[in-house]
Scaffold this motif. Sequence first.
Motif, mmCIF file in Angstrom:
data_model
loop_
_atom_site.group_PDB
_atom_site.id
_atom_site.type_symbol
_atom_site.label_atom_id
_atom_site.label_comp_id
_atom_site.label_asym_id
_atom_site.label_seq_id
_atom_site.Cartn_x
_atom_site.Cartn_y
_atom_site.Cartn_z
ATOM 1 N N VAL A 167 35.547 21.978 -6.954
ATOM 2 C CA VAL A 167 35.544 23.287 -7.594
ATOM 3 C C VAL A 167 34.653 23.235 -8.826
ATOM 4 N N LYS A 168 33.653 24.118 -8.862
ATOM 5 C CA LYS A 168 32.730 24.207 -9.988
ATOM 6 C C LYS A 168 32.845 25.595 -10.603
ATOM 7 N N ASN A 169 33.242 25.647 -11.867
ATOM 8 C CA ASN A 169 33.414 26.936 -12.556
ATOM 9 C C ASN A 169 34.267 27.883 -11.727
ATOM 10 N N LYS A 170 35.374 27.349 -11.187
ATOM 11 C CA LYS A 170 36.372 28.075 -10.394
ATOM 12 C C LYS A 170 35.864 28.530 -9.032
ATOM 13 N N ASP A 171 34.665 28.081 -8.634
ATOM 14 C CA ASP A 171 34.142 28.381 -7.295
ATOM 15 C C ASP A 171 34.214 27.126 -6.431
ATOM 16 N N ILE A 172 34.733 27.266 -5.221
ATOM 17 C CA ILE A 172 34.831 26.139 -4.303
ATOM 18 C C ILE A 172 33.484 25.936 -3.627
ATOM 19 N N LEU A 173 32.958 24.731 -3.732
ATOM 20 C CA LEU A 173 31.687 24.410 -3.085
ATOM 21 C C LEU A 173 31.960 23.819 -1.709
ATOM 22 N N SER A 228 28.027 12.032 -22.840
ATOM 23 C CA SER A 228 29.169 11.526 -22.087
ATOM 24 C C SER A 228 29.891 12.671 -21.393
ATOM 25 N N HIS A 229 30.411 12.394 -20.209
ATOM 26 C CA HIS A 229 31.175 13.378 -19.438
ATOM 27 C C HIS A 229 32.604 12.872 -19.318
ATOM 28 N N ARG A 230 33.553 13.639 -19.839
ATOM 29 C CA ARG A 230 34.945 13.219 -19.887
ATOM 30 C C ARG A 230 35.764 13.936 -18.813
ATOM 31 N N PHE A 231 36.637 13.157 -18.151
ATOM 32 C CA PHE A 231 37.515 13.705 -17.132
ATOM 33 C C PHE A 231 38.926 13.176 -17.350
ATOM 34 N N LEU A 232 39.880 14.023 -17.116
ATOM 35 C CA LEU A 232 41.265 13.586 -17.016
ATOM 36 C C LEU A 232 41.574 13.340 -15.540
ATOM 37 N N TYR A 233 42.268 12.246 -15.268
ATOM 38 C CA TYR A 233 42.563 11.941 -13.863
ATOM 39 C C TYR A 233 44.067 11.840 -13.647
ATOM 40 N N LYS A 234 44.446 12.085 -12.393
ATOM 41 C CA LYS A 234 45.852 12.025 -12.021
ATOM 42 C C LYS A 234 45.953 11.563 -10.583
ATOM 43 N N PHE A 235 46.807 10.559 -10.344
ATOM 44 C CA PHE A 235 47.067 10.099 -8.990
ATOM 45 C C PHE A 235 48.173 10.964 -8.396
ATOM 46 N N LEU A 281 43.474 11.315 -5.501
ATOM 47 C CA LEU A 281 43.116 11.330 -6.914
ATOM 48 C C LEU A 281 42.566 12.701 -7.280
ATOM 49 N N GLU A 282 42.940 13.172 -8.457
ATOM 50 C CA GLU A 282 42.439 14.458 -8.944
ATOM 51 C C GLU A 282 41.726 14.239 -10.279
ATOM 52 N N LEU A 283 40.505 14.817 -10.394
ATOM 53 C CA LEU A 283 39.738 14.766 -11.636
ATOM 54 C C LEU A 283 39.542 16.172 -12.167
ATOM 55 N N ASN A 284 39.649 16.320 -13.480
ATOM 56 C CA ASN A 284 39.372 17.591 -14.135
ATOM 57 C C ASN A 284 38.594 17.316 -15.416
ATOM 58 N N GLY A 285 37.431 17.989 -15.556
ATOM 59 C CA GLY A 285 36.622 17.774 -16.751
ATOM 60 C C GLY A 285 35.401 18.670 -16.747
ATOM 61 N N THR A 286 34.389 18.257 -17.488
ATOM 62 C CA THR A 286 33.165 19.056 -17.591
ATOM 63 C C THR A 286 31.947 18.162 -17.440
ATOM 64 N N ILE A 287 30.908 18.728 -16.846
ATOM 65 C CA ILE A 287 29.584 18.103 -16.800
ATOM 66 C C ILE A 287 28.633 19.085 -17.460
ATOM 67 N N ALA A 291 27.803 22.070 -19.222
ATOM 68 C CA ALA A 291 28.553 23.313 -19.483
ATOM 69 C C ALA A 291 29.444 23.713 -18.311
ATOM 70 N N ASP A 292 29.461 22.914 -17.250
ATOM 71 C CA ASP A 292 30.204 23.283 -16.045
ATOM 72 C C ASP A 292 31.579 22.618 -16.033
ATOM 73 N N SER A 293 32.594 23.446 -15.754
ATOM 74 C CA SER A 293 33.934 22.886 -15.578
ATOM 75 C C SER A 293 34.066 22.406 -14.127
ATOM 76 N N ILE A 294 34.617 21.225 -13.964
ATOM 77 C CA ILE A 294 34.683 20.595 -12.646
ATOM 78 C C ILE A 294 36.121 20.182 -12.362
ATOM 79 N N SER A 295 36.552 20.468 -11.133
ATOM 80 C CA SER A 295 37.843 19.987 -10.651
ATOM 81 C C SER A 295 37.619 19.431 -9.234
ATOM 82 N N ILE A 296 38.035 18.189 -9.024
ATOM 83 C CA ILE A 296 37.755 17.531 -7.750
ATOM 84 C C ILE A 296 39.021 16.852 -7.241
ATOM 85 N N LEU A 297 39.264 17.008 -5.959
ATOM 86 C CA LEU A 297 40.348 16.304 -5.281
ATOM 87 C C LEU A 297 39.731 15.273 -4.340
ATOM 88 N N PHE A 298 40.163 14.004 -4.482
ATOM 89 C CA PHE A 298 39.625 12.915 -3.670
ATOM 90 C C PHE A 298 40.718 12.317 -2.800
#
Length: 357
Positions: free
Chosen positions: A244-250, A304-311, A317-323, A325-332
């Motif tokens: 998810v990039k800026n609340k849009d699913i890619l 630097s690009h910071r992400f919070l992660y959660k198992f 694994l779930e990552l949430n952060g920014t690259i 100016a873009d907000s990023i949320s990823i599920l792995f």
Amino acid sequence: MESTGSGDRAFDYVRLGFNLFLTIPIVLIWSIIDLKRNSYNKLFYWFQVIIRLTLIFAMLIYGLAKVYKGQFADHSLERLVETVGNMSPMGLAWTFMGHSFFYNIFIGFIEILGGILLIFRKTVTLGSLVIIGVMSNVLMMNLTYDIPVKLVSAHLFIMALILLQVNGQRVFDFFFKNKTIEKVEYYVPLKNTNFKKIITIGKRFLVFVVMGAVLIQTLIRFKATEQLKEKSELYGIWETQLFVKNKDILSPLLTDTYRWRYLIVDEKNKATIKKMTDSIDRYLFKNNSDLNEIIFRSENDSVSHRFLYKFINPQELELNGTIYADSISILFKRKPKSDFRLINRKFHWVNETNYNH
């Protein structure tokens, strides 16, 4: 000049050419000045000693590097998700050589054996034959897989040929003419008996140490490189399930140059991001487990690009952060090594059909 890990730089070829250029006039001048000398027994003896020491050192270093998996390491996680077509010829050779632990043991033992045989004067001819065999294979691999150790391997091969040439006629008569070979009376420049005994003891001790190291590795499969490698809790190949990039699913389009396909964490301080287009971004990686935070930073970028992660569970694994100016949320989802045929296909004594994929 700064080392790049390659032994076949333009500088190396220029240096080789310069050495050859100097050698020709030096040989001519020496030959003219020393025209009346009948033999060079002592000089030729020490010339052989230098070659033997060089080959012994090289064969032991290269052989032990294979036995301890230092030269051809196990497959990295990044290598497992790389297609064969994108590998360099050298990368393909390294992948092939690194796949089998016991093949490394075998090749390493042959190189070590060649080096040990050169330690004792009576087995120099046999040792040179062993080294010629193994180094001809190494030289051809370097030439045909574009491995930048061509000059070094060629020199080692030629050195072994020189040692064989010393008894070349006797070897030819024995193998090709079926003639009886007489015992050789070796030239002995050292007259001190005590010094000769010390050298003999040193040779035997070296053989004992080297063979002991090989035996230990063979029996208990001690992997020094794995012991020294500290792994992150995020170690693994993480395949993107939702991006998810800026609340849009890619969508997972193979033409998308932004969306991540894999997050690969192999070494503790490094991470690799493989995009949908198979392009690779490598980052310095810092994991703060107390804050559940990871920080990515490119070697060529101070940002630097910071992400919070959660198992979610051990495999998700779930990552949430920014690259930028873009907000990023990823599920792995973790991709296990057992998913790869190269890893899960084990040895079989019996094969009812070819398994060539």
